[in-house]
Motif scaffolding. Structure first.
Motif, PDB file in Angstrom:
ATOM      1  N   ILE A   1       0.850  -1.205   0.000  1.00  0.00           N
ATOM      2  CA  ILE A   1       0.000   0.000   0.000  1.00  0.00           C
ATOM      3  C   ILE A   1       0.881   1.249   0.000  1.00  0.00           C
ATOM      4  CG2 ILE A   1      -1.602   1.341   1.460  1.00  0.00           C
ATOM      5  CD1 ILE A   1      -2.989  -1.382   2.039  1.00  0.00           C
ATOM      6  N   HIS A   2       1.929   1.236   0.814  1.00  0.00           N
ATOM      7  CA  HIS A   2       2.830   2.397   0.823  1.00  0.00           C
ATOM      8  C   HIS A   2       3.557   2.567  -0.511  1.00  0.00           C
ATOM      9  CE1 HIS A   2       2.844   2.675   5.446  1.00  0.00           C
ATOM     10  NE2 HIS A   2       2.191   3.700   4.937  1.00  0.00           N
ATOM     11  N   GLU A   3       3.941   1.446  -1.123  1.00  0.00           N
ATOM     12  CA  GLU A   3       4.623   1.541  -2.419  1.00  0.00           C
ATOM     13  C   GLU A   3       3.712   2.163  -3.476  1.00  0.00           C
ATOM     14  OE1 GLU A   3       7.555  -2.177  -1.639  1.00  0.00           O
ATOM     15  OE2 GLU A   3       6.061  -2.428  -3.241  1.00  0.00           O
ATOM     16  N   HIS A   4       2.451   1.763  -3.452  1.00  0.00           N
ATOM     17  CA  HIS A   4       1.529   2.273  -4.472  1.00  0.00           C
ATOM     18  C   HIS A   4       1.000   3.671  -4.157  1.00  0.00           C
ATOM     19  CE1 HIS A   4       1.448  -1.949  -5.721  1.00  0.00           C
ATOM     20  NE2 HIS A   4       1.037  -1.477  -6.887  1.00  0.00           N
ATOM     21  N   LEU A   5       0.809   3.956  -2.890  1.00  0.00           N
ATOM     22  CA  LEU A   5       0.077   5.189  -2.559  1.00  0.00           C
ATOM     23  C   LEU A   5       0.906   6.196  -1.760  1.00  0.00           C
ATOM     24  CD1 LEU A   5      -3.323   3.444  -1.764  1.00  0.00           C
ATOM     25  CD2 LEU A   5      -2.665   4.612  -3.851  1.00  0.00           C
ATOM     26  N   GLY A   6       2.164   5.855  -1.494  1.00  0.00           N
ATOM     27  CA  GLY A   6       3.040   6.814  -0.817  1.00  0.00           C
ATOM     28  C   GLY A   6       3.103   6.579   0.688  1.00  0.00           C
ATOM     29  N   MET A   7       4.237   6.984   1.279  1.00  0.00           N
ATOM     30  CA  MET A   7       4.445   6.738   2.717  1.00  0.00           C
ATOM     31  C   MET A   7       3.543   7.605   3.593  1.00  0.00           C
ATOM     32  SD  MET A   7       6.375   4.249   3.387  1.00  0.00           S
ATOM     33  CE  MET A   7       6.746   4.472   5.133  1.00  0.00           C
ATOM     34  N   ASP A   8       3.059   8.730   3.024  1.00  0.00           N
ATOM     35  CA  ASP A   8       2.201   9.602   3.837  1.00  0.00           C
ATOM     36  C   ASP A   8       0.804   9.026   4.022  1.00  0.00           C
ATOM     37  OD1 ASP A   8       4.213  11.361   4.072  1.00  0.00           O
ATOM     38  OD2 ASP A   8       3.493  12.750   2.516  1.00  0.00           O
ATOM     39  N   PHE A   9       0.452   8.085   3.173  1.00  0.00           N
ATOM     40  CA  PHE A   9      -0.872   7.458   3.295  1.00  0.00           C
ATOM     41  C   PHE A   9      -0.770   6.413   4.416  1.00  0.00           C
ATOM     42  CE2 PHE A   9      -4.336   4.671   1.603  1.00  0.00           C
ATOM     43  CZ  PHE A   9      -5.331   5.634   1.592  1.00  0.00           C
ATOM     44  N   LEU A  10      -1.553   6.632   5.474  1.00  0.00           N
ATOM     45  CA  LEU A  10      -1.345   5.866   6.712  1.00  0.00           C
ATOM     46  C   LEU A  10      -1.849   4.427   6.614  1.00  0.00           C
ATOM     47  CD1 LEU A  10      -2.649   8.620   9.176  1.00  0.00           C
ATOM     48  CD2 LEU A  10      -0.260   8.141   8.553  1.00  0.00           C
ATOM     49  N   THR A  11      -1.087   3.520   7.211  1.00  0.00           N
ATOM     50  CA  THR A  11      -1.575   2.141   7.369  1.00  0.00           C
ATOM     51  C   THR A  11      -1.717   1.879   8.868  1.00  0.00           C
ATOM     52  OG1 THR A  11       0.691   1.297   7.333  1.00  0.00           O
ATOM     53  CG2 THR A  11      -0.496   1.290   5.246  1.00  0.00           C
ATOM     54  N   VAL A  12      -2.923   1.554   9.270  1.00  0.00           N
ATOM     55  CA  VAL A  12      -3.231   1.305  10.681  1.00  0.00           C
ATOM     56  C   VAL A  12      -3.486  -0.195  10.797  1.00  0.00           C
ATOM     57  CG1 VAL A  12      -4.813   1.875  12.571  1.00  0.00           C
ATOM     58  CG2 VAL A  12      -4.212   3.618  10.859  1.00  0.00           C
ATOM     59  N   THR A  13      -2.636  -0.888  11.548  1.00  0.00           N
ATOM     60  CA  THR A  13      -2.624  -2.344  11.426  1.00  0.00           C
ATOM     61  C   THR A  13      -2.889  -3.094  12.733  1.00  0.00           C
ATOM     62  OG1 THR A  13      -0.220  -2.543  11.752  1.00  0.00           O
ATOM     63  CG2 THR A  13      -0.964  -2.118   9.528  1.00  0.00           C
ATOM     64  N   PRO A  14      -4.002  -3.823  12.796  1.00  0.00           N
ATOM     65  CA  PRO A  14      -4.241  -4.741  13.920  1.00  0.00           C
ATOM     66  C   PRO A  14      -3.572  -6.092  13.653  1.00  0.00           C
ATOM     67  CG  PRO A  14      -6.277  -4.324  12.682  1.00  0.00           C
ATOM     68  CD  PRO A  14      -5.140  -3.764  11.893  1.00  0.00           C
ATOM     69  N   GLY A  15      -3.863  -7.066  14.510  1.00  0.00           N
ATOM     70  CA  GLY A  15      -3.264  -8.400  14.327  1.00  0.00           C
ATOM     71  C   GLY A  15      -1.851  -8.436  14.879  1.00  0.00           C
ATOM     72  N   ILE A  16      -1.622  -7.750  15.990  1.00  0.00           N
ATOM     73  CA  ILE A  16      -0.281  -7.657  16.587  1.00  0.00           C
ATOM     74  C   ILE A  16      -0.210  -8.531  17.841  1.00  0.00           C
ATOM     75  CG2 ILE A  16       1.411  -6.069  17.613  1.00  0.00           C
ATOM     76  CD1 ILE A  16       0.834  -5.399  14.664  1.00  0.00           C
ATOM     77  N   ARG A  17       0.843  -9.293  17.966  1.00  0.00           N
ATOM     78  CA  ARG A  17       1.082 -10.120  19.146  1.00  0.00           C
ATOM     79  C   ARG A  17       2.559 -10.095  19.493  1.00  0.00           C
ATOM     80  NH1 ARG A  17      -3.524  -9.690  19.245  1.00  0.00           N
ATOM     81  NH2 ARG A  17      -5.198 -11.227  19.237  1.00  0.00           N
ATOM     82  N   LEU A  18       2.874 -10.191  20.790  1.00  0.00           N
ATOM     83  CA  LEU A  18       4.262 -10.421  21.183  1.00  0.00           C
ATOM     84  C   LEU A  18       4.566 -11.896  20.938  1.00  0.00           C
ATOM     85  CD1 LEU A  18       4.414  -8.313  24.471  1.00  0.00           C
ATOM     86  CD2 LEU A  18       5.525  -7.791  22.290  1.00  0.00           C
ATOM     87  N   ALA A  19       5.829 -12.213  20.785  1.00  0.00           N
ATOM     88  CA  ALA A  19       6.204 -13.592  20.447  1.00  0.00           C
ATOM     89  C   ALA A  19       5.672 -14.582  21.484  1.00  0.00           C
ATOM     90  CB  ALA A  19       7.711 -13.692  20.321  1.00  0.00           C
ATOM     91  N   SER A  20       5.544 -14.130  22.728  1.00  0.00           N
ATOM     92  CA  SER A  20       5.135 -15.021  23.821  1.00  0.00           C
ATOM     93  C   SER A  20       3.612 -15.228  23.920  1.00  0.00           C
ATOM     94  CB  SER A  20       5.625 -14.425  25.144  1.00  0.00           C
ATOM     95  OG  SER A  20       5.211 -13.075  25.231  1.00  0.00           O
ATOM     96  N   ASP A  21       2.835 -14.461  23.124  1.00  0.00           N
ATOM     97  CA  ASP A  21       1.368 -14.478  23.279  1.00  0.00           C
ATOM     98  C   ASP A  21       0.672 -15.651  22.618  1.00  0.00           C
ATOM     99  OD1 ASP A  21       1.110 -12.113  24.575  1.00  0.00           O
ATOM    100  OD2 ASP A  21       0.892 -10.940  22.752  1.00  0.00           O
ATOM    101  N   SER A  22      -0.600 -15.869  23.036  1.00  0.00           N
ATOM    102  CA  SER A  22      -1.433 -16.756  22.222  1.00  0.00           C
ATOM    103  C   SER A  22      -2.088 -15.891  21.139  1.00  0.00           C
ATOM    104  CB  SER A  22      -2.495 -17.432  23.078  1.00  0.00           C
ATOM    105  OG  SER A  22      -3.422 -16.484  23.509  1.00  0.00           O
TER     106      SER A  22
END
Ligand code: C5P
Length: 236
Positions: free
Chosen positions: A168-189
Motif C-alpha cells: 500500500i505504501h509503495e503504491h500510494l506513498g508513505m504519507d498514506f497511513l496504514t493502521v494495522t491490527p493483528g499484533i502479538r508479542l512472540a510469547s502471546d497466544s
C-alpha cells in the motif's frame, strides 16, 4: 516518550473497566481505540472521560451508509473532538468524500479527525469474496483498489494487515497511513487473529500505527507490556 502510534484497543464493556485499566498508566498521552462494544454501551460520556485524561482517541465505528447520512454522522463525530475515525471503503468514493465533508464541517478549532478506510475485513477470504459477495478479483487486488479509492476520496489512510502495509505504501506513498491490527508479542497466544506479526515486524513492514488489544489489556502487567510493545515499535 514520543507521541504514541500504538492504539490500545479498549475492548471493554463498561466505563468502570476502562477507568480501572487507564488508572494503571502514568503515560500522559496514550492513543486508545474505542470500538462499537464500548461506544454503544457507554456512549459520549466515555469519550469525554478519556479526553479529560488527555489521551488521543481512535473512534472505530466503521460507518457505511448513503453519502448524505455518513456526512451528517461524521459531522457529529467531529464535534466529539476525537483524533481518528473510519468508514468502510466498500461504501464508495462518493461516501468517503461525504465523510470528509462532514468531518470538516463539524471540526472544532479547524482540527479535522484523521479518517481511514477499512478495506477488506480480515475475517473475509477469497472464498467468501467469490461465493458470497461475487467479487472474483484476487483479494490483494481488491484491498489495493479500495485503498486507492480511499486516497482518491481524500482519506488519510486505511486499516489493513501489517503484511499489506508495504505494498500500500509503495503504491500510494508513505504519507498514506496504514493502521494495522493483528499484533502479538512472540510469547502471546494468537486468539482469533489468523495472521499475526510482532510490533518489531510491523515496524519493519512499515505500519504507520499499530492497534493492540488483548496483548496489552489481558496482560498480567499491562503497563510493562505496553512499554515493551512501544520499545519494539520504536525500534529501541
Ligand atoms: O485483541 P486484538 O489485539 O486482537 O484486538 C484487535 C483490535 O483491532 C480489535 O478491536 C478488533 O476489532 C480490531 N480489528 C481487527 N482486525 C481488523 C479490523 C479491526 O482486529 N481487520
Amino acid at each position: 516518550m514520543n507521541e504514541s502510534r500504538i492504539c490500545i484497543a479498549l475492548d471493554f464493556q463498561t466505563k468502570a473497566e476502562v477507568e480501572e485499566f487507564l488508572d494503571k498508566f502514568q503515560e500522559e498521552k496514550l492513543y486508545v481505540k474505542v470500538g462499537m462494544e464500548l461506544f454503544y454501551g457507554e456512549g459520549i460520556e466515555m469519550i469525554k472521560a478519556i479526553k479529560e485524561r488527555g489521551h488521543k482517541i481512535f473512534l472505530d465505528l466503521k460507518l457505511h451508509d448513503i453519502p448524505n447520512t455518513v456526512k451528517s454522522a461524521m459531522k457529529q463525530l467531529a464535534k466529539l473532538d476525537v483524533d481518528m475515525v473510519n468508514v468502510h471503503a466498500s461504501g464508495s468514493v462518493a461516501m468517503m468524500k461525504a465523510a470528509i465533508d462532514g468531518l470538516q464541517e463539524g471540526s472544532i478549532h479547524g482540527h479535522r479527525p484523521l479518517c481511514i478506510a477499512v478495506t477488506c475485513l480480515t475475517s473475509l477470504d477469497q472464498e467468501i469474496l467469490d461465493n458470497e459477495l461475487l467479487i472474483h478479483e484476487p483479494l490483494e487486488d481488491v484491498v489495493l483498489k479500495w485503498a486507492e479509492n480511499a486516497k482518491e476520496a481524500g482519506l488519510d489512510g486505511v486499516v489493513c494487515s501489517p503484511l499489506e502495509s508495504k505494498s500500500i505504501h509503495e503504491h500510494l506513498g508513505m504519507d498514506f497511513l496504514t493502521v494495522t491490527p493483528g499484533i502479538r508479542l512472540a510469547s502471546d497466544s494468537v486468539n482469533d487473529q489468523k495472521r499475526v506479526t510482532t510490533p518489531a515486524m510491523a515496524k519493519d513492514l512499515t505500519s504507520s500505527y499499530i492497534v493492540v488489544g488483548r496483548t496489552i489489556t489481558r496482560a498480567d502487567n499491562p503497563v510493562e507490556t505496553y512499554r515493551e510493545v512501544y520499545r519494539q515499535f520504536q525500534g529501541e
